[in-house]
Design a protein around this motif. Structure first.
Motif, mmCIF file in Angstrom:
data_model
loop_
_atom_site.group_PDB
_atom_site.id
_atom_site.type_symbol
_atom_site.label_atom_id
_atom_site.label_comp_id
_atom_site.label_asym_id
_atom_site.label_seq_id
_atom_site.Cartn_x
_atom_site.Cartn_y
_atom_site.Cartn_z
ATOM 1 N N UNK A 40 0.843 -1.298 -0.041
ATOM 2 C CA UNK A 40 0.022 0.077 0.067
ATOM 3 C C UNK A 40 0.976 1.455 0.045
ATOM 4 N N UNK A 41 1.942 1.254 0.973
ATOM 5 C CA UNK A 41 3.025 2.286 0.904
ATOM 6 C C UNK A 41 3.442 2.545 -0.329
ATOM 7 N N UNK A 42 3.823 1.733 -1.197
ATOM 8 C CA UNK A 42 4.702 1.971 -2.457
ATOM 9 C C UNK A 42 3.874 2.166 -3.285
ATOM 10 N N UNK A 43 2.488 1.526 -3.484
ATOM 11 C CA UNK A 43 1.711 1.616 -4.837
ATOM 12 C C UNK A 43 0.597 2.209 -4.853
ATOM 13 N N UNK A 44 0.029 2.657 -3.684
ATOM 14 C CA UNK A 44 -1.006 3.585 -3.386
ATOM 15 C C UNK A 44 -1.362 4.664 -4.534
ATOM 16 N N UNK A 45 -2.359 4.337 -5.341
ATOM 17 C CA UNK A 45 -2.679 5.235 -6.386
ATOM 18 C C UNK A 45 -2.047 4.915 -7.685
ATOM 19 N N UNK A 46 -1.274 4.068 -7.831
ATOM 20 C CA UNK A 46 -0.359 3.721 -9.023
ATOM 21 C C UNK A 46 -1.437 2.719 -9.665
ATOM 22 N N UNK A 78 16.019 -4.262 -1.167
ATOM 23 C CA UNK A 78 16.887 -3.396 0.073
ATOM 24 C C UNK A 78 16.168 -4.025 1.450
ATOM 25 N N UNK A 79 14.862 -4.942 1.450
ATOM 26 C CA UNK A 79 14.590 -5.494 2.644
ATOM 27 C C UNK A 79 15.342 -6.638 2.947
ATOM 28 N N UNK A 80 15.959 -7.062 2.048
ATOM 29 C CA UNK A 80 16.886 -8.406 2.623
ATOM 30 C C UNK A 80 17.662 -8.414 3.668
ATOM 31 N N UNK A 81 18.428 -7.102 3.813
ATOM 32 C CA UNK A 81 19.316 -6.906 4.855
ATOM 33 C C UNK A 81 18.583 -6.733 6.323
ATOM 34 N N UNK A 82 17.291 -6.573 6.427
ATOM 35 C CA UNK A 82 16.580 -6.333 7.619
ATOM 36 C C UNK A 82 15.767 -7.528 7.967
ATOM 37 N N UNK A 131 13.129 -16.368 8.278
ATOM 38 C CA UNK A 131 13.319 -17.963 8.716
ATOM 39 C C UNK A 131 14.450 -18.187 9.666
ATOM 40 N N UNK A 132 15.171 -17.227 10.103
ATOM 41 C CA UNK A 132 16.323 -17.489 10.851
ATOM 42 C C UNK A 132 16.822 -16.100 11.443
ATOM 43 N N UNK A 133 17.643 -16.306 12.451
ATOM 44 C CA UNK A 133 18.316 -15.172 12.828
ATOM 45 C C UNK A 133 17.292 -14.293 13.873
ATOM 46 N N UNK A 134 17.735 -12.972 13.863
ATOM 47 C CA UNK A 134 16.926 -12.081 14.906
ATOM 48 C C UNK A 134 16.372 -10.767 14.157
ATOM 49 N N UNK A 135 15.538 -10.253 14.659
ATOM 50 C CA UNK A 135 14.829 -8.960 14.178
ATOM 51 C C UNK A 135 15.280 -7.847 15.092
ATOM 52 N N UNK A 136 16.257 -6.763 14.297
ATOM 53 C CA UNK A 136 16.631 -5.885 15.188
ATOM 54 C C UNK A 136 15.639 -4.495 15.069
ATOM 55 N N UNK A 137 14.725 -4.694 15.990
ATOM 56 C CA UNK A 137 13.700 -3.435 15.877
ATOM 57 C C UNK A 137 14.484 -2.221 16.605
ATOM 58 N N UNK A 138 15.596 -2.346 17.278
ATOM 59 C CA UNK A 138 16.088 -1.451 18.307
ATOM 60 C C UNK A 138 15.868 -1.584 19.673
ATOM 61 N N UNK A 139 16.643 -1.096 20.555
ATOM 62 C CA UNK A 139 16.406 -1.232 21.887
ATOM 63 C C UNK A 139 17.593 -2.392 22.350
ATOM 64 N N UNK A 165 5.459 -3.607 10.537
ATOM 65 C CA UNK A 165 5.248 -2.861 9.215
ATOM 66 C C UNK A 165 6.135 -1.576 9.605
ATOM 67 N N UNK A 166 6.327 -1.279 10.617
ATOM 68 C CA UNK A 166 7.306 0.047 10.903
ATOM 69 C C UNK A 166 8.815 -0.181 10.388
ATOM 70 N N UNK A 167 9.129 -1.331 11.033
ATOM 71 C CA UNK A 167 10.462 -1.761 10.685
ATOM 72 C C UNK A 167 10.553 -1.936 9.115
ATOM 73 N N UNK A 168 9.788 -2.532 8.558
ATOM 74 C CA UNK A 168 9.865 -2.672 6.806
ATOM 75 C C UNK A 168 9.933 -1.240 6.058
ATOM 76 N N UNK A 169 9.071 -0.368 6.710
ATOM 77 C CA UNK A 169 8.990 0.884 5.939
ATOM 78 C C UNK A 169 10.106 1.740 6.238
ATOM 79 N N UNK A 170 10.447 1.739 7.585
ATOM 80 C CA UNK A 170 11.841 2.535 7.832
ATOM 81 C C UNK A 170 13.225 2.167 6.956
ATOM 82 N N UNK A 171 13.029 0.712 6.520
ATOM 83 C CA UNK A 171 14.262 0.280 5.812
ATOM 84 C C UNK A 171 14.032 0.884 4.411
ATOM 85 N N UNK A 172 12.963 1.072 3.804
ATOM 86 C CA UNK A 172 12.796 1.366 2.580
ATOM 87 C C UNK A 172 12.845 2.980 2.304
#
Length: 367
Positions: free
Chosen positions: A301-307, A323-327, A331-339, A359-366
């Motif tokens: 929705x954030x990327x294609x709204x109105x398109x 670009x999301x691949x790095x964050x 399937x493994x590892x950890x989510x770095x949400x901060x804190x 959602x906020x984590x993904x959108x920040x990365x973009x």
């Protein structure tokens, strides 16, 4: 040689507005002579039937009760007749103009296959099965019937009759696209999203449809992505996201073809960006989990709204999502949400807070 005959049952015809219902008594042992249970299934992609599968343990419990002393079933079974069934009024006068006495005339042909019988059980499937199997010579039940004009009307009545019962959500979602008539507001809101979901699920996987055969429904038992997760993603986008542009807010209809194209385009890129995570069940992948499906829906929705769909190819979304691949830790590892404490890959749950966090984590990365 199979018998053909007419079953004539004393009945009352009751007028409700412009419709009629019929109340009558019938030996429960004979219901299956003229009525069938139309269990939900698909032929190719066309939905057939509308009943839930029999629950054997429940049927056995009802049967044991029926075979005990003093058994009584006061609740009426509900039957949808087709137009082969007729009502013949009697000459006796009624004290009220909305009730007429007479007989229901039901044609019985023992040579007909189940799906060609003149009546369908809308409610009372398990009770009728228990009576059929019980060690009893007969057991009369109360019944209410109506003459329906097509299976879509029968589905509508089935949903409405069972509105206060715990029907499986997946069954309701699968029935909604092929249902006509008035529905409760909560169901009417989901009718368009459910139609889109069905189109996604029965797309051509060999042609690259990302959701084809992957959404778990009563008629797609091999699916591994929960239907409710996809339904919520579609519904969110329809009412406040990228799919809103294809919807008519006045009457709730929409251009389903364009919605499906839009979703398939975006989610194909998701599939190509995270191929391993896309092929795994939610237990092994948070991408196919409810939280991942909804969070990536918000990314869409954030990327294609109105398109519109015709312009999506020019956006180079594959480069953006890469670009999301790095964050991502689908399937493994950890989510770095901060804190102080990172969240283990499968620590994300299908809750509003975790969906918002992801959602906020993904959108920040973009950004």
């Amino acid at each position: 040689m199979a018998d053909r005959y007419e079953l004539r049952l004393p009945a009352l015809r009751i007028r409700q507005g412009t419709q009629f219902i019929y109340t009558f008594g019938v030996d429960g042992k004979r219901i299956h002579d003229f009525a069938t249970v139309s269990r939900v299934h698909r032929e190719d992609i066309t939905l057939q039937g509308y009943q839930r599968p029999e629950v054997l343990s429940h049927i056995k419990a009802i049967r044991r009760y029926l075979e005990s002393d003093g058994a009584m079933l006061p609740n009426a079974v509900v039957v949808a007749f087709d137009e082969r069934v007729t009502f013949v009024t009697s000459e006796s006068a009624s004290t009220v103009d909305y009730v007429s006495a007479g007989e229901l005339v039901i044609p019985v042909d023992e040579s007909l296959p189940e799906d060609q019988k003149p009546a369908w059980l809308v409610d009372g499937q398990q009770r009728s099965a228990a009576i059929r199997d019980a060690d009893l010579a007969e057991f009369a039940v109360a019944a209410v019937g109506f003459i329906a004009h097509g299976e879509a009307e029968q589905r509508s009545q089935f949903i409405l009759v069972n509105n206060t019962k715990p029907l499986p959500k997946g069954l309701i979602h699968e029935l909604l696209p092929d249902t006509t008539g008035h529905l409760p507001a909560s169901y009417a809101r989901k009718q368009l999203p459910a139609e889109v979901l069905t189109r996604l699920n029965f797309g051509n996987r060999s042609a690259g449809a990302p959701f084809a055969g992957r959404i778990a429904t009563p008629t797609m038992a091999d699916g591994y992505i929960k239907d409710n997760s996809v339904l919520k993603m579609i519904e969110n986008s329809l009412y406040d996201g990228a799919l809103y542009q294809y919807r008519d807010p006045d009457d709730g209809t929409g251009d389903v073809d364009q919605m499906v194209l839009h979703l398939n385009y975006f989610w194909t890129i998701v599939q190509l960006t995270f191929p391993e995570a896309w092929e795994l069940s939610p237990v092994k992948s948070r991408l196919t989990h409810g939280a991942g499906i909804q969070a990536m829906g918000y990314v869409m929705d954030a990327l294609t709204d109105g398109v519109p769909t015709a312009e999506l190819a020019g956006m180079h979304l594959e480069l953006t999502l890469r670009r999301l691949g790095e964050v991502c830790a689908w399937t493994s590892g950890s989510w770095e949400f901060g804190g102080d404490q990172p969240r283990r890959w499968n620590g994300i749950q299908n809750t509003p807070n975790d969906i918002k966090l992801l959602t906020s984590h993904l959108l920040r990365a973009l950004r």
